[in-house]
Design an enzyme around this catalytic site. Structure first.
Site, PDB file in Angstrom:
ATOM      1  N   HIS A  94       0.860  -1.180   0.000  1.00 11.04           N
ATOM      2  CA  HIS A  94       0.000   0.000   0.000  1.00 11.04           C
ATOM      3  C   HIS A  94       0.895   1.229   0.000  1.00 11.04           C
ATOM      4  CE1 HIS A  94       0.559   1.057   4.349  1.00 11.04           C
ATOM      5  NE2 HIS A  94       0.769  -0.211   4.447  1.00 11.04           N
ATOM      6  N   HIS A 149      13.197  -4.082   4.985  1.00  9.01           N
ATOM      7  CA  HIS A 149      12.119  -3.132   5.258  1.00  9.01           C
ATOM      8  C   HIS A 149      12.487  -2.173   6.394  1.00  9.01           C
ATOM      9  CE1 HIS A 149       7.664  -2.278   5.095  1.00  9.01           C
ATOM     10  NE2 HIS A 149       7.928  -1.816   6.304  1.00  9.01           N
ATOM     11  N   ASP A 158       6.415  -0.607  13.386  1.00 11.81           N
ATOM     12  CA  ASP A 158       5.336  -0.669  12.402  1.00 11.81           C
ATOM     13  C   ASP A 158       4.565  -1.961  12.554  1.00 11.81           C
ATOM     14  OD1 ASP A 158       7.008  -2.582  11.299  1.00 11.81           O
ATOM     15  OD2 ASP A 158       7.264  -1.581   9.365  1.00 11.81           O
ATOM     16  N   GLY A 195       2.265  -2.363  15.978  1.00 14.23           N
ATOM     17  CA  GLY A 195       1.457  -1.852  14.879  1.00 14.23           C
ATOM     18  C   GLY A 195       0.264  -2.730  14.582  1.00 14.23           C
ATOM     19  N   GLY A 200       5.189   2.966  10.582  1.00 13.23           N
ATOM     20  CA  GLY A 200       3.816   3.444  10.666  1.00 13.23           C
ATOM     21  C   GLY A 200       3.408   3.953  12.027  1.00 13.23           C
ATOM     22  N   ASN A 243       1.832   8.028  14.859  1.00 12.21           N
ATOM     23  CA  ASN A 243       0.967   8.238  16.021  1.00 12.21           C
ATOM     24  C   ASN A 243       1.495   9.457  16.770  1.00 12.21           C
ATOM     25  OD1 ASN A 243      -0.209   8.027  18.728  1.00 12.21           O
ATOM     26  ND2 ASN A 243      -0.955   6.032  18.061  1.00 12.21           N
ATOM     27  N   ASP A 276       5.123   3.303   4.814  1.00 11.78           N
ATOM     28  CA  ASP A 276       5.789   2.551   3.758  1.00 11.78           C
ATOM     29  C   ASP A 276       6.204   3.420   2.573  1.00 11.78           C
ATOM     30  OD1 ASP A 276       5.634   0.300   5.247  1.00 11.78           O
ATOM     31  OD2 ASP A 276       4.314  -0.812   3.903  1.00 11.78           O
TER      32      ASP A 276
END
Length: 612
Positions: free
Chosen positions: A13, A133, A156, A187, A311, A315, A339
């Site tokens: 995504h 990643h 994440d 996450g 991700g 927050n 991402d």
């Protein structure tokens, strides 16, 4: 000769492309802004094309292409998970494996990337390398940061195996120190509650964060007893009996229903006190974990500065808690922390290996150019679009434009603001923004329901002149990327008479002199605006302050619910005409709604405007 490295994230995504020159980000954009498909996961062909065009480059000028994760390592995790879930995960096994193993499937992602790049006809495709990643997240957090050395924390859902990693960044190197592995993931815990509360995973988490102040963390202890065992150093272990994501395509099942007083909320169904309290509870747990991890990062590295990505770094409430804790002297958060930012991180990681230097360090700022790394449209291009479609407009000089827009905002008007290069990342930072007067108690509701067409509980963010920020917010450091939540300054708060209101009814209580950007817990997601990276935005805030005495504006992204932020003049004009936005400022052109012809969306209004 300068060295160019192209970074790509795709096929999950928020696909994106980023181009770095000698390690410095020079162009970056998400594919959704071009395709107009929210969270577009497809190969970012248009974003790649934009990045090359921005520098007048071809693929033959690029020394390497960096992909943001390792597909083969990720496949090992997926396969191990599916086998480990047998026999209950058989349906998931059948659904998932073909997508990996078929010709051109995910296992062959780098081959697909090569073919897609070749199909662009933009020259010879250079070598393509895969980074891990979390390495991509860590690189995106540290290398553009203003620090010579720092602790780096990435949190994440999951990459290949890692879900949480701690790094030590020094000069042009990153050293991994610790990691937590799938399926134990802060996450994914947050996403599980997002799903259970009826929102969409990978896009609705920020809604849950906005919902939390309406509730009480009455489930927090239960979560820590049953769902997640948090250790003193911030590491954790999750009881997978309560989660369904190992066995199927959903996050939660009956175990969650038994634990949390009934079935999952139906998407778009009514919000109840349970959802408010679940949101408050998982937010409390998240903040506890992040604070413990931050303390461990300080102890393990000895650094006084922290960089964040992944991700969970979006927050901003948890980020605010870390900043206010004083664990670190300064905290820097990658503005494209999710991402999409992995494309940038992968490219910078490769650039550093190729000998790039971090020359921006010591210059007083980061290397992100205010995150204004996307396309820009010149006044000539905007004029061509407006004249080509017979759109009434007025051309002004920059000072007059700022004064006229400030006057309209002070008069209660809502303004679309389309200026300069588009932001990279999920936040509108004054380039593709919708603006309003924060002093108007009705502004929050009006913008949610008549402009954004979204849930009424959603808060709006304030943009404030950096020099005035501490007069309005209890903020320990600047927040240029709108990634830190802070309390409204005590001097700006208003006494509140207890009304007994609960849930959404709390919105009706005015809590400060800037009610449109004050959440029900008297907090705000702050963007501080200096004069450097976005002078037009700074000029407008200055003009609004001169007219009203208030250096703050409501700033929300220039889009409506379910659509990406606008990219082109056509996108901006379409959004302007489809909503109750009163005025549109594009470049040095001002458009008044009252002067526009009757609007019809029939036909294709999109103009083929080349980028500068």
């Amino acid at each position: 000769m300068s060295d160019l490295v192209l970074g790509i994230s795709s096929f999950y995504h928020d696909s994106a492309a980023a181009l770095v020159r000698d390690g410095v980000p020079v162009a970056a954009a998400q594919e959704e802004r071009f395709s107009r498909k929210r969270h577009d996961p497809s190969f970012p062909a248009q974003a790649v094309g934009y990045c090359l065009d921005e520098l007048g480059a071809s693929l033959g000028d690029v020394s390497a292409v960096a992909y943001y994760e390792d597909p083969r390592l990720k496949f090992r995790r997926v396969l191990a998970t599916l086998i480990g879930a047998a026999p209950t995960g058989l349906a998931s096994f059948r659904e998932t494996l073909p997508g990996w193993l078929r010709p051109g499937g995910k296992l062959r992602t780098l081959d697909v990337v090569r073919r897609e790049l070749a199909s662009l006809g933009r020259g010879r495709v250079p070598d393509i390398v895969a980074r891990r990643h979390h390495e991509s997240h860590a690189a995106s957090a540290f290398y553009p940061s203003p620090y010579r050395s720092a602790a780096v924390l990435c949190v994440d859902g999951v990459g290949e195996w890692a879900t949480t990693t701690l790094w030590h960044g020094r000069d042009t190197g990153l050293r991994p120190l610790a990691e937590i592995r799938f399926p134990h993931s802060l996450g994914l815990l947050y996403s599980a509650l997002t799903y259970f509360c009826g929102f969409k995973v990978d896009s609705g988490e920020y809604k849950l964060m906005g919902l939390a102040p309406y509730g009480r963390p009455r489930y927090a202890d239960l979560m820590k007893e049953r769902l997640i065992d948090i250790k003193p150093d911030g590491s954790f272990h999750m009881d997978m009996r309560y989660f369904a994501y190992l066995r199927g395509q959903v996050m939660t099942g009956r175990a969650f229903e038994k634990l949390f007083d009934g079935p999952r909320r139906t998407p778009e169904g009514p919000l109840t006190q349970r959802e408010f309290d679940l949101a408050a509870s998982v937010q409390s747990v998240t903040e506890e974990v992040m604070l413990r991890l931050a303390r461990t990062a300080r102890e393990r590295t000895g650094e006084s500065t922290l960089c964040l990505a992944g991700g969970v770094a979006l927050n901003c409430v948890a980020n605010g808690e870390i900043v206010r804790s004083g664990i670190f002297d300064e905290v820097w958060i990658q503005p494209a922390a999710g991402d999409a930012g992995g494309a940038l991180g992968a490219a910078t990681a490769v650039a550093m290996e190729r000998g790039a230097a971090r020359d921006h360090v010591g210059g007083g700022g980061d290397a992100m150019s205010g995150s204004l790394l996307g396309p820009a449209f010149s006044d000539a291009q905007i004029a061509e679009y407006l004249r080509g479609h017979g759109i009434p407009h007025h051309r002004l000089d920059p000072g007059s434009l700022a004064d006229d827009v400030a006057a309209a905002l002070a008069d209660g008007k809502i303004v679309g603001w389309f200026q300069g290069r588009m932001e990279f990342g999920p936040r509108a930072l004054g380039a593709r923004s919708i603006l309003g007067d924060p002093r108007d108690p009705a502004m929050q509701s009006a913008m949610n329901l008549k402009i954004k067409f979204r849930e009424s509980f959603r808060p709006f963010a304030p943009a404030v002149l950096a020099d005035d920020a501490k007069d309005y917010f209890d903020l320990r450091q600047e927040s240029p990327y709108m990634l830190v939540v802070a309390p409204v300054a005590a001097a700006r708060q208003l006494p509140v008479t207890e009304t007994g209101a609960t849930g959404i009814d709390l919105l009706r209580v005015q809590r400060s002199t800037i009610p449109a950007v004050t959440h029900v817990d008297r907090s705000a997601r702050v963007q501080t605006v200096g004069s450097g990276s976005n002078p037009a935005y700074h000029r407008l805030l200055t003009a609004f302050k001169a007219r009203t005495g208030c250096p703050v504006l409501v700033n929300t992204s220039f889009n409506v619910r379910g659509e990406p932020i606008v990219n082109s003049p056509h996108d901006a004009y379409t959004c302007f005409m489809r909503t109750d936005i009163d005025m549109l400022a594009m470049g040095n052109f001002l458009l008044h709604k009252s002067e526009q012809p009757a609007w019809s969306e029939e036909g294709d209004w999109r103009a083929d405007i080349p980028l500068d």
